[in-house]
Design a protein around this motif. Sequence first.
Motif, PDB file in Angstrom:
ATOM      1  N   VAL A 153       0.874  -1.170   0.000  1.00  0.00           N
ATOM      2  CA  VAL A 153       0.000   0.000   0.000  1.00  0.00           C
ATOM      3  C   VAL A 153       0.916   1.226   0.000  1.00  0.00           C
ATOM      4  O   VAL A 153       1.688   1.432   0.943  1.00  0.00           O
ATOM      5  CB  VAL A 153      -0.921   0.003   1.229  1.00  0.00           C
ATOM      6  N   VAL A 154       0.843   2.022  -1.062  1.00  0.00           N
ATOM      7  CA  VAL A 154       1.760   3.146  -1.254  1.00  0.00           C
ATOM      8  C   VAL A 154       1.002   4.462  -1.104  1.00  0.00           C
ATOM      9  O   VAL A 154       0.044   4.707  -1.839  1.00  0.00           O
ATOM     10  CB  VAL A 154       2.437   3.094  -2.638  1.00  0.00           C
ATOM     11  N   VAL A 155       1.417   5.289  -0.155  1.00  0.00           N
ATOM     12  CA  VAL A 155       0.806   6.599   0.043  1.00  0.00           C
ATOM     13  C   VAL A 155       1.558   7.615  -0.819  1.00  0.00           C
ATOM     14  O   VAL A 155       2.752   7.840  -0.618  1.00  0.00           O
ATOM     15  CB  VAL A 155       0.852   7.013   1.521  1.00  0.00           C
ATOM     16  N   LEU A 164      -1.837   0.608  -5.017  1.00  0.00           N
ATOM     17  CA  LEU A 164      -1.619  -0.770  -4.574  1.00  0.00           C
ATOM     18  C   LEU A 164      -0.711  -1.441  -5.584  1.00  0.00           C
ATOM     19  O   LEU A 164      -0.977  -1.413  -6.793  1.00  0.00           O
ATOM     20  CB  LEU A 164      -2.953  -1.510  -4.471  1.00  0.00           C
ATOM     21  N   VAL A 165       0.380  -2.046  -5.089  1.00  0.00           N
ATOM     22  CA  VAL A 165       1.397  -2.618  -5.960  1.00  0.00           C
ATOM     23  C   VAL A 165       1.618  -4.084  -5.596  1.00  0.00           C
ATOM     24  O   VAL A 165       1.771  -4.431  -4.417  1.00  0.00           O
ATOM     25  CB  VAL A 165       2.721  -1.829  -5.840  1.00  0.00           C
ATOM     26  N   ILE A 173      -1.695  -2.368  -9.181  1.00  0.00           N
ATOM     27  CA  ILE A 173      -2.980  -3.059  -9.270  1.00  0.00           C
ATOM     28  C   ILE A 173      -4.130  -2.063  -9.349  1.00  0.00           C
ATOM     29  O   ILE A 173      -5.083  -2.241 -10.109  1.00  0.00           O
ATOM     30  CB  ILE A 173      -3.174  -3.989  -8.052  1.00  0.00           C
ATOM     31  N   HIS A 174      -4.015  -0.989  -8.555  1.00  0.00           N
ATOM     32  CA  HIS A 174      -5.134  -0.044  -8.464  1.00  0.00           C
ATOM     33  C   HIS A 174      -4.605   1.255  -7.870  1.00  0.00           C
ATOM     34  O   HIS A 174      -3.572   1.266  -7.185  1.00  0.00           O
ATOM     35  CB  HIS A 174      -6.241  -0.625  -7.566  1.00  0.00           C
ATOM     36  N   LYS A 522       5.503   3.321   1.875  1.00  0.00           N
ATOM     37  CA  LYS A 522       4.852   2.132   1.339  1.00  0.00           C
ATOM     38  C   LYS A 522       4.902   1.042   2.402  1.00  0.00           C
ATOM     39  O   LYS A 522       5.856   0.964   3.188  1.00  0.00           O
ATOM     40  CB  LYS A 522       5.468   1.685   0.002  1.00  0.00           C
ATOM     41  N   TYR A 523       3.873   0.192   2.437  1.00  0.00           N
ATOM     42  CA  TYR A 523       3.667  -0.701   3.572  1.00  0.00           C
ATOM     43  C   TYR A 523       3.250  -2.074   3.061  1.00  0.00           C
ATOM     44  O   TYR A 523       2.262  -2.202   2.338  1.00  0.00           O
ATOM     45  CB  TYR A 523       2.598  -0.110   4.506  1.00  0.00           C
TER      46      TYR A 523
END
Length: 537
Positions: A153-155, A164-165, A173-174, A522-523
């Motif tokens: 999850v990338v801010v 979203l990677v 992905i989105h 990113k998490y």
Amino acid sequence: MSTLLKILIKLGLALALVSLGLEYGRAQPLPSPSTSSPPDAPALYQQHCAACHGAQRLGGMGPALLPESLERLRKPEALKVMGAGRPATQMQGFAGKLSEAELQALAAYIYQPVQPAPQWRDADIQASRSFDAASRDWPARPQWRADPMNLFVVVEGGDHHVSLVDGDSFEPIHRFASRFALHGGPKFSPDGRYVYFGSRDGWISKYDLWNLKLVAEVRAGINMRNVAVSGDGRWVMAANYLPHTVVLFDADLQLVKRFDARSLDGQQSSRVSAVYDAAPRRSFVVALKDVAELWEISYDPKAPPIYDGLVHDYRMAEAIAKPGYQNARRTPLDEPLDDFFFDDAYTHVLGAARPRAEGSAMLGQVVNLDVRRKISNLPIAGMPHLGSGISFDWQGRRVMASPNLKDGRISVIDLKNWSALREITTPGPGFFMRSHAKSRYAWTDSMMSPAAKDTLSIIDKQTLELVAQVREPGKTLAHVEFTKDGRYVLASLWEMDGALIVYDAATFKEVKRIPMSKPVGKYNVWNKISREEGTSH
């Protein structure tokens, strides 16, 4: 000379003087209202800003414009945004409508506290909540092809979006819009399906990663530090700077309880520095910035009662107790804490306060949560960022390593006797540090240094030596996160036209670059929900 002639001469002279005065008046420029009196900043705000940012500057379509919300935005940058606008947003530029003096007055105004201090009560919280009831029927499986446990999850702070990677293919992905200025890192439900974002403006957003849809939102406060999610996934807690509160919600962001952050005698109120989940203890631990107390709020229905006063023997049920479930158990401290780190057993908190004055010493403390008292000083100099610390094994002992916001050093602390083992020199002060249990190396940035913000330093956890660096000359390179298996590292090129840069975690060679708009963090889902030792919790 006759009397009539004298009168006529006097009238002629008077008319000449009047005519001369009129001509002189026409020749003089009229005084400009803008130069004779200062601009009326409150009126300008209501005319040009209130529609988007709220009449009380609490936010609306646009973010809140309060000192607490703007603490990371310097006034010159704020002026630039006010004049030129912000790309990819509805923030228009006012350089063509307002004078330089008016823009300066507005900038000064929004950095002044609102008086009286705004409140955010239970009714405000409840009224702000939205919930998609259809979410109860959404499929309980990912609607996309990738490993949901290796999702990143990338801010993206540049244009306030989240990407979203896929952590295997490194393909997006989105991508979706987020609230303004997400802060404190997203938190996940135990199964990795839901992610909770917290914004500086106090909004908590619950997002379904499997169905790529927003589930619920609520505004917990006016200026928020971070959020935490309980280990069982049932509870969400928010830590607020404004108002001075800690707020408990259920998993769907329905208000459960609001705690006013006040000293035991009620005389002193405090901003809330941070809240983290202590899953093995079934509790949230809360640091107060202005009151020398650490709070533990249990979500275990069997939590023992709380005795706030002096008790001779609690086994005799002396004094008046309050339930231990969902109430604050207070630990008195020497000094307030800004941030903290848990040991592996979640028995001890390692915390530090920011120096209270220029040149004063940092105050580090080790607090035992079971006996509820400080048991040791913490020998860390400078300004450690303990919330970004990591733990690992070194020469048969368990250690913690923390970056430093003030000095170019990594402090390594023995988690058994709290002694300082090593100071590792880096090119400059940094904010983040990450590793992985399956990697020999820890990565740290120097993003707080103007000269070294373009450098990531790589430390061998066995030798405690700096062994390599990667650089993006002239740019800001910061915040790394490992993939689920520890084979790759993703770093942020922290620029408006930035990118995620994927490195091989063993060779440090670049593998791929994914364009992003200032990817501030990113998490990895698995690292977060498994509480991987090399990532922040």
